[in-house]
Design a protein around this motif. Sequence first.
Motif, mmCIF file in Angstrom:
data_model
loop_
_atom_site.group_PDB
_atom_site.id
_atom_site.type_symbol
_atom_site.label_atom_id
_atom_site.label_comp_id
_atom_site.label_asym_id
_atom_site.label_seq_id
_atom_site.Cartn_x
_atom_site.Cartn_y
_atom_site.Cartn_z
ATOM 1 N N VAL A 170 0.870 -1.172 0.000
ATOM 2 C CA VAL A 170 0.000 0.000 0.000
ATOM 3 C C VAL A 170 0.909 1.224 0.000
ATOM 4 O O VAL A 170 1.897 1.271 0.732
ATOM 5 C CB VAL A 170 -0.928 0.018 1.237
ATOM 6 N N VAL A 171 0.571 2.208 -0.817
ATOM 7 C CA VAL A 171 1.299 3.471 -0.853
ATOM 8 C C VAL A 171 0.402 4.536 -0.233
ATOM 9 O O VAL A 171 -0.773 4.642 -0.582
ATOM 10 C CB VAL A 171 1.673 3.868 -2.300
ATOM 11 N N VAL A 172 0.966 5.314 0.677
ATOM 12 C CA VAL A 172 0.211 6.407 1.283
ATOM 13 C C VAL A 172 0.894 7.724 0.935
ATOM 14 O O VAL A 172 2.119 7.815 0.916
ATOM 15 C CB VAL A 172 0.078 6.252 2.818
ATOM 16 N N PHE A 173 0.081 8.708 0.632
ATOM 17 C CA PHE A 173 0.562 10.070 0.420
ATOM 18 C C PHE A 173 -0.227 10.976 1.350
ATOM 19 O O PHE A 173 -1.460 10.931 1.371
ATOM 20 C CB PHE A 173 0.374 10.522 -1.030
ATOM 21 N N CYS A 174 0.474 11.790 2.126
ATOM 22 C CA CYS A 174 -0.155 12.703 3.079
ATOM 23 C C CYS A 174 -0.276 14.074 2.430
ATOM 24 O O CYS A 174 0.731 14.701 2.094
ATOM 25 C CB CYS A 174 0.666 12.808 4.351
ATOM 26 N N LEU A 175 -1.490 14.529 2.283
ATOM 27 C CA LEU A 175 -1.759 15.842 1.706
ATOM 28 C C LEU A 175 -1.903 16.837 2.854
ATOM 29 O O LEU A 175 -2.876 16.802 3.596
ATOM 30 C CB LEU A 175 -3.035 15.778 0.871
ATOM 31 N N PRO A 220 1.858 13.920 8.334
ATOM 32 C CA PRO A 220 2.386 12.557 8.328
ATOM 33 C C PRO A 220 2.485 11.934 9.716
ATOM 34 O O PRO A 220 2.260 10.733 9.862
ATOM 35 C CB PRO A 220 3.773 12.722 7.695
ATOM 36 N N ARG A 221 2.798 12.717 10.752
ATOM 37 C CA ARG A 221 2.954 12.158 12.104
ATOM 38 C C ARG A 221 1.662 11.519 12.607
ATOM 39 O O ARG A 221 1.692 10.704 13.526
ATOM 40 C CB ARG A 221 3.463 13.214 13.083
ATOM 41 N N GLN A 222 0.506 11.883 12.006
ATOM 42 C CA GLN A 222 -0.765 11.256 12.374
ATOM 43 C C GLN A 222 -1.179 10.205 11.349
ATOM 44 O O GLN A 222 -1.576 9.101 11.712
ATOM 45 C CB GLN A 222 -1.867 12.307 12.480
ATOM 46 N N VAL A 223 -1.090 10.544 10.074
ATOM 47 C CA VAL A 223 -1.598 9.669 9.010
ATOM 48 C C VAL A 223 -0.780 8.385 8.887
ATOM 49 O O VAL A 223 -1.346 7.281 8.831
ATOM 50 C CB VAL A 223 -1.626 10.423 7.663
ATOM 51 N N VAL A 224 0.534 8.493 8.824
ATOM 52 C CA VAL A 224 1.371 7.310 8.582
ATOM 53 C C VAL A 224 1.259 6.290 9.711
ATOM 54 O O VAL A 224 1.031 5.107 9.445
ATOM 55 C CB VAL A 224 2.835 7.709 8.288
ATOM 56 N N PRO A 225 1.378 6.686 10.994
ATOM 57 C CA PRO A 225 1.224 5.676 12.048
ATOM 58 C C PRO A 225 -0.145 4.988 12.055
ATOM 59 O O PRO A 225 -0.231 3.804 12.385
ATOM 60 C CB PRO A 225 1.448 6.471 13.341
ATOM 61 N N TRP A 282 9.481 15.452 9.355
ATOM 62 C CA TRP A 282 8.385 14.483 9.235
ATOM 63 C C TRP A 282 8.890 13.056 9.445
ATOM 64 O O TRP A 282 8.273 12.277 10.166
ATOM 65 C CB TRP A 282 7.737 14.586 7.863
ATOM 66 N N ARG A 283 9.997 12.705 8.791
ATOM 67 C CA ARG A 283 10.536 11.342 8.925
ATOM 68 C C ARG A 283 10.899 11.043 10.372
ATOM 69 O O ARG A 283 10.626 9.960 10.881
ATOM 70 C CB ARG A 283 11.746 11.141 8.011
ATOM 71 N N GLN A 284 11.516 12.008 11.027
ATOM 72 C CA GLN A 284 11.907 11.830 12.420
ATOM 73 C C GLN A 284 10.675 11.621 13.306
ATOM 74 O O GLN A 284 10.652 10.729 14.160
ATOM 75 C CB GLN A 284 12.711 13.046 12.877
#
Length: 185
Positions: free
Chosen positions: A53-58, A98-103, A125-127
């Motif tokens: 699955v690929v996720v992109f955070c807008l 991203p800190r909310q969407v990716v996890p 964001w990565r951190q």
Amino acid sequence: MSFHPEQIRELNTHPPREGRYGLYWMQAAQRAHWNHALEYAIDLANGQGLPLVVVFCLVDDFPEAKRRHYRFMLEGLAETQGDLARKGIRLVVRTGPPRQVVPELAAKAAWVITDEGHLRLQRRWRQEVAARLDRRCAAVEANCVVPVPVVSDKENFSAGTLRPRLHRQLPRFLTPLRQRRVRHP
């Protein structure tokens, strides 16, 4: 695999977990072709018999982004969605940091792979994301032929000093990138 170890950087020390899929967090490399991070994630998913699955955070507050920037990006993501679908991959676009969407999406994933963006915001964001995950999170250089740390470990103020360092590394990194498909969509 056709990836150099220098292209891959672990963002945390957690091992992969049992998961329903592998997760590729697309940020700087918004494309389905010639994307080392995506191809690495496909290799991992295929090796573990998982879908990808690929996720992109807008994010609605990207610095200096205007309406036309978002329009151009969304048009490109629509094209990328079709390209990913042909590879057997689902693209999920979510609004939010991203800190909310990716996890949230990573909760059912075995691991998270992302691309190595070089903006200060992307590094932050990565951190933040890696700190919130309890599973492997790694970044893969997808936008530079030679990874930045391989070329130089300090800021270069002149192309005259940077160019020779870059040219010395090119033969090692200018290798074909095999396009892959997910075997377990």
